[in-house]
Design an enzyme around this catalytic site. Structure first.
Site, PDB file in Angstrom:
ATOM      1  CD  GLU A 258      -3.040  -1.185   2.119  1.00  0.00           C
ATOM      2  OE1 GLU A 258      -3.033  -0.339   3.011  1.00  0.00           O
ATOM      3  OE2 GLU A 258      -3.938  -2.041   1.989  1.00  0.00           O
TER       4      GLU A 258
ATOM      5  CD  GLU B 118      -3.241  -6.308   3.638  1.00  0.00           C
ATOM      6  OE1 GLU B 118      -2.087  -6.031   3.248  1.00  0.00           O
ATOM      7  OE2 GLU B 118      -3.879  -5.607   4.426  1.00  0.00           O
TER       8      GLU B 118
HETATM    9  C1  GAL Z   1      -4.218  -2.995   5.140  1.00  0.00           C
HETATM   10  C2  GAL Z   1      -2.730  -2.944   5.467  1.00  0.00           C
HETATM   11  C3  GAL Z   1      -2.388  -3.864   6.607  1.00  0.00           C
HETATM   12  C4  GAL Z   1      -3.366  -3.691   7.717  1.00  0.00           C
HETATM   13  C5  GAL Z   1      -4.742  -3.973   7.203  1.00  0.00           C
HETATM   14  C6  GAL Z   1      -5.832  -3.941   8.227  1.00  0.00           C
HETATM   15  O1  GAL Z   1      -4.632  -1.911   4.445  1.00  0.00           O
HETATM   16  O2  GAL Z   1      -1.983  -3.300   4.357  1.00  0.00           O
HETATM   17  O3  GAL Z   1      -1.081  -3.620   7.048  1.00  0.00           O
HETATM   18  O4  GAL Z   1      -3.264  -2.388   8.176  1.00  0.00           O
HETATM   19  O5  GAL Z   1      -5.048  -3.015   6.227  1.00  0.00           O
HETATM   20  O6  GAL Z   1      -7.083  -4.158   7.620  1.00  0.00           O
END
Ligand code: GAL
Length: 814
Positions: free
Chosen positions: A415, A491
């Site tokens: 991100e 993710e």
């Molecule tokens: C994402 C991020 C992670 C964590 C996650 C929580 O955007 O990459 O590190 O913060 O959100 O939902």
């Protein structure tokens, strides 16, 4: 300060005594540690100075707006980085007694040091690093002498440098290696599978001899061996004027590495000068190919498969960031039982210990590097170092890890805010090219959270593997703009839950804060940017272009207590499929029902001990790989429910509450109108042919009449580091667990071992992980005990003083 430490020398056992004198590895475990350079105490490395606590909101209190979460206003974020005392300075010192160096070279190797390590040898600066996660090596040859040598390491952690708990100190192994002046360097050695089929594989071995400097009289003997030691193939290769040697070794009928069959070959390299053996080293690798394209998706050994991955932070719950083999093995075994086959090391470089375990137990890895580049996500984060260090950090990541068969892709970021800019696109290209130069065999990815921006700037298009974080409903649209014609769910999910806590009424919704600081274990709550697991299952199953996913997260971790970022006390995450103690939450069984194709799953929730809920609607969910089941309350049928067909991801908008509930019916069986009455909840599952296939039940618990202890290990190695995890719960006279018990449990360890830690998985608990007592949370906690160095028996005694119960368990230490 009084001195000092003992060192443990692990001299590599080599067949030739002439060489055994030459290459020596000293694991530097015993150090003295101080926060103020005045008061010192002996510690064992790996060591995390902050995990002892105490928890306090004042540590790294961040008054910030988390832009990634869409926040505009600054607010107080108390537990963001774990509420543990990791900020500030720490100092380590040790003394090592060495023989004459006799022309040998000395490398001091850190597998990461948190953070900004400055290293001194005998009072002179040997070097340092910036990023706390990077493995690095210092050539300390000129600073050492025969006899006692002192090594000092100074570390500092600054506030607002992390979005999570980073740990503190020498949290990964430190070793000193003495090599001959002419030596094979593992980091300058690449072991690459360039072709592989069941009939034949080609392993390309390339190395660069240290100290070769123009010599013409060197040769390397490369032997590829099976784990048992017998040689499969050997090759004799010359070393060129630049000190390089290369060989393509053909292996007939190779044992190809995969998560299902993690076969490890040994590659022994012997270096000869004028026919005289001068160095010898053994490395390990696996033989397998990795590729990804729009036609076949992701392929391992030429076979397409979808990545069933989880993201993992590096902390190990109550052990903090101090890396430990047994703790990591326990994680991998649990994840494999769930059916996972991949891990993303979010968002930083893994430890070598981790990688060796992933190699040998079989887990594919996305090895990641950064959570930010130039643009800071937190005030003092890695952005401070990016310009000066990023190339070196990426190089270390690749060089230290490229021979691990488990690594299937590199990740250059998570991100990254620059994803909307052309500057960002250019940096992405540069970092990706650097990975390719050092390792032409693996694709490079990164996780992007702003799909439109990243597609507009061209940032997404330059990546070997475009990885998107969340927003499954945009995948179709993203794909249309991607020349790659495939994408990865880098993710996914960010569903939140607290083990064993159920909220009524059951509402499918974006997670909200409750008064008790917990989230519902009905698995109905997600973040505004994320979704329930079912959305990702649908994309994985229905969309050929989707090469798989990495769920956020496999385990709860310290820090980032969303949706309780502003709530105190709360100091660890709710995202985990497993809690911080490593206990499975209900969601574990949901993933298992979908991912584990070997074993059946039949899991029912919630628990069935609800004094005061008599007659109230208490929905029942079943997670199973079977398509259909019938539910009974005290023998009365509540109806037969079948998984719904024809449901798909909407490619226009995220799932709202009622839509998410409907779509969940494709994967979970739900009885929404069940009314609670004490007794038994029984579920009978039917297979696709309608045959009765399996049955399970939960019962209402009575009063506590015993303590139940379950250990993951019955035997430990007497190495001073091995661990057993013992789960403690209370049971009634029929053996039914009390699912809501909160009694305080006291523990003591005698015999050959010690108490190491305790954790109940409650994100709101401020009880210490290192004191031998804690309250049960949702009826359970986990005690971690550590083997001593002498064989014998480790005895753990557990007491519940309130209920006047006691129990012991013996674990053999051998
Ligand atoms: C994402 C991020 C992670 C964590 C996650 C929580 O955007 O990459 O590190 O913060 O959100 O939902």
């Amino acid at each position: 300060m009084k001195k000092f430490s003992l060192w443990l020398a692990a001299v590599l056992a080599l067949p030739l005594t002439a060489v055994a004198q030459q290459r020596q590895v000293y694991e530097l475990r015993a150090w003295d540690f101080s926060r103020d350079s005045i008061n010192w105490k002996p510690v064992s490395v790996p060591h995390d100075w902050a995990i002892e606590g105490p928890f306090d909101k004042k540590w790294d209190l961040q008054i910030v707006a988390i832009e990634q979460n869409g926040e505009k206003e600054k607010t107080e974020k108390s537990g963001r980085s774990g509420a543990l005392p990791w900020i500030g300075r720490g100092h380590y010192t040790t003394t090592i007694s060495l023989p004459q160096l006799a022309g040998r070279r000395a490398l001091l190797e850190f597998d990461g040091a948190m953070a900004e390590p400055e290293v001194y040898v005998n009072g002179r600066r040997a070097g340092g690093w910036a990023y706390g996660y990077t493995p690095f090596r210092l050539d300390v040859t000129s600073l050492l002498h025969a006899g006692d040598n002192r090594i000092d390491v100074h570390l500092q952690n600054v506030e607002e440098s992390s979005r999570w708990y980073p740990g503190a100190g020498l949290y990964r192994p430190v070793r000193l290696t003495l090599t001959p002046r002419l030596a094979i360097d593992p980091w300058a050695t690449a072991l690459r599978t360039v072709a592989a089929s069941p009939q034949e594989a080609t392993l390309q071995v390339e190395t660069q001899i240290d100290g070769a400097g123009g010599r013409q009289n060197l040769a390397v003997e490369v032997s590829v061996m099976h784990p048992g030691g017998w040689v499969e193939r050997a090759a004799h290769v010359g070393v060129d004027g630049q000190g390089r040697a290369a060989a393509d070794i053909v292996l007939p009928r190779p044992h190809l590495w995969s998560p299902e069959s993690p076969y490890i070959y040994k590659v022994e390299m012997a270096l000869y000068e004028d026919g005289r053996l001068v160095d010898q080293t053994v490395m390990k690798t696996g033989v397998r190919t990795v590729s990804v394209d729009s036609v076949h998706g992701f392929r391992l050994n030429g076979v397409s498969r979808k990545l069933k991955g989880v993201c993992l932070h590096h902390d190990l719950g109550p052990l903090g960031a101090a890396v430990n083999r047994a703790a990591l093995v326990r994680q991998v075994k649990q994840l494999k039982d769930m059916g996972a086959d991949a891990i993303r090391t979010a968002h930083n470089m893994p430890s070598q210990m981790q990688m060796e375990i992933y190699d040998s137990l079989g887990m594919m890895v996305m090895a990641e590097s950064f959570d930010m580049w130039r643009y800071p996500k937190c005030r003092n984060g890695y952005a401070r170092f990016f310009d000066a260090w990023s190339d070196r950090d990426i190089a270390q990541l690749v060089l230290a890890n490229r021979n691990h068969p488990s690594v299937v892709m590199w990740s250059i970021g998570n991100e990254i805010p620059e994803q909307w800019s052309e500057e960002g696109r250019d940096i992405a290209r540069r970092l990706q090219d650097l990975c390719h130069r050092l390792d032409p065999t693996r694709p490079v990815t990164q996780g992007m959270d702003r799909a439109e921006a990243a597609l507009k700037s061209g940032f997404a298009q330059v990546m070997d593997v475009p990885g998107f974080n969340y927003r499954v409903y945009k995948y179709d649209r993203n794909l249309r703009q991607l020349p790659q014609r495939f994408l990865l769910g880098s993710e996914t999910a960010s569903t939140v839950s607290s083990r064993g806590v159920y909220k009524f009424p059951v509402v499918f919704q974006v997670a909200r804060a409750y008064a008790d600081g917990q989230c519902s274990s009905y698995d109905t709550e997600w973040c505004s940017w994320s979704n329930l697991p079912e959305e990702d299952f649908m994309a994985e199953e229905d969309k050929d272009y989707d090469i798989g996913q990495f769920v956020w997260t496999g385990y709860d971790y310290l820090g980032e207590p969303t949706p309780y970022d502003e709530y105190w006390p709360s100091r660890s995450s709710y995202f985990g499929i497993m809690d911080l103690a490593g206990l499975p939450k209900d969601r574990y069984w949901l993933y298992r029902s979908e991912w584990n194709r070997q074993d059946h799953t039949l899991h029912v929730l919630p628990h069935w001990t609800w004094p005061g809920r008599e007659g109230k609607v208490t929905p029942v969910f079943v997670y199973t790989d079977y398509p259909e089941a019938e539910l009974f309350v005290n023998g009365r049928s509540q109806g037969r429910v079948r998984k719904a067909a024809g449901l798909q991801v909407d490619d226009q908008q995220p799932a709202t509450g009622s839509v998410a509930r409907e779509r969940a019916r494709r994967y979970r069986l739900m009885w929404d109108e069940v009314r609670y009455e004490p007794g038994e909840l029984r579920v009978v599952a039917y297979d696709a042919q309608g045959n009765r296939a399996a049955e399970t039940s939960v019962k209402t618990a009575g009063r506590a009449s015993g303590i139940k202890l379950e250990t993951d290990r019955r035997q430990l190695h007497a190495d001073g580091e091995d661990l057993a995890y013992v789960t403690v719960s209370l049971v009634d006279k029929n053996g039914t667990e009390l699912p809501t018990a909160t009694d305080e449990i006291e523990v003591s360890v005698s015999g050959t071992g010690r108490f190491r830690g305790i954790c109940n998985g409650d994100a709101t608990s401020l009880e210490s992980f290192v004191q031998p007592r804690m309250k049960l949370f949702s009826g359970k906690l986990v005690v971690t005990v550590q083997a001593g160095t002498a064989p014998g028996v480790l005895r753990l005694a557990v007491a519940d003083k309130r209920a006047r119960l006691e129990r012991t368990i013996d674990i053999a230490v051998e």
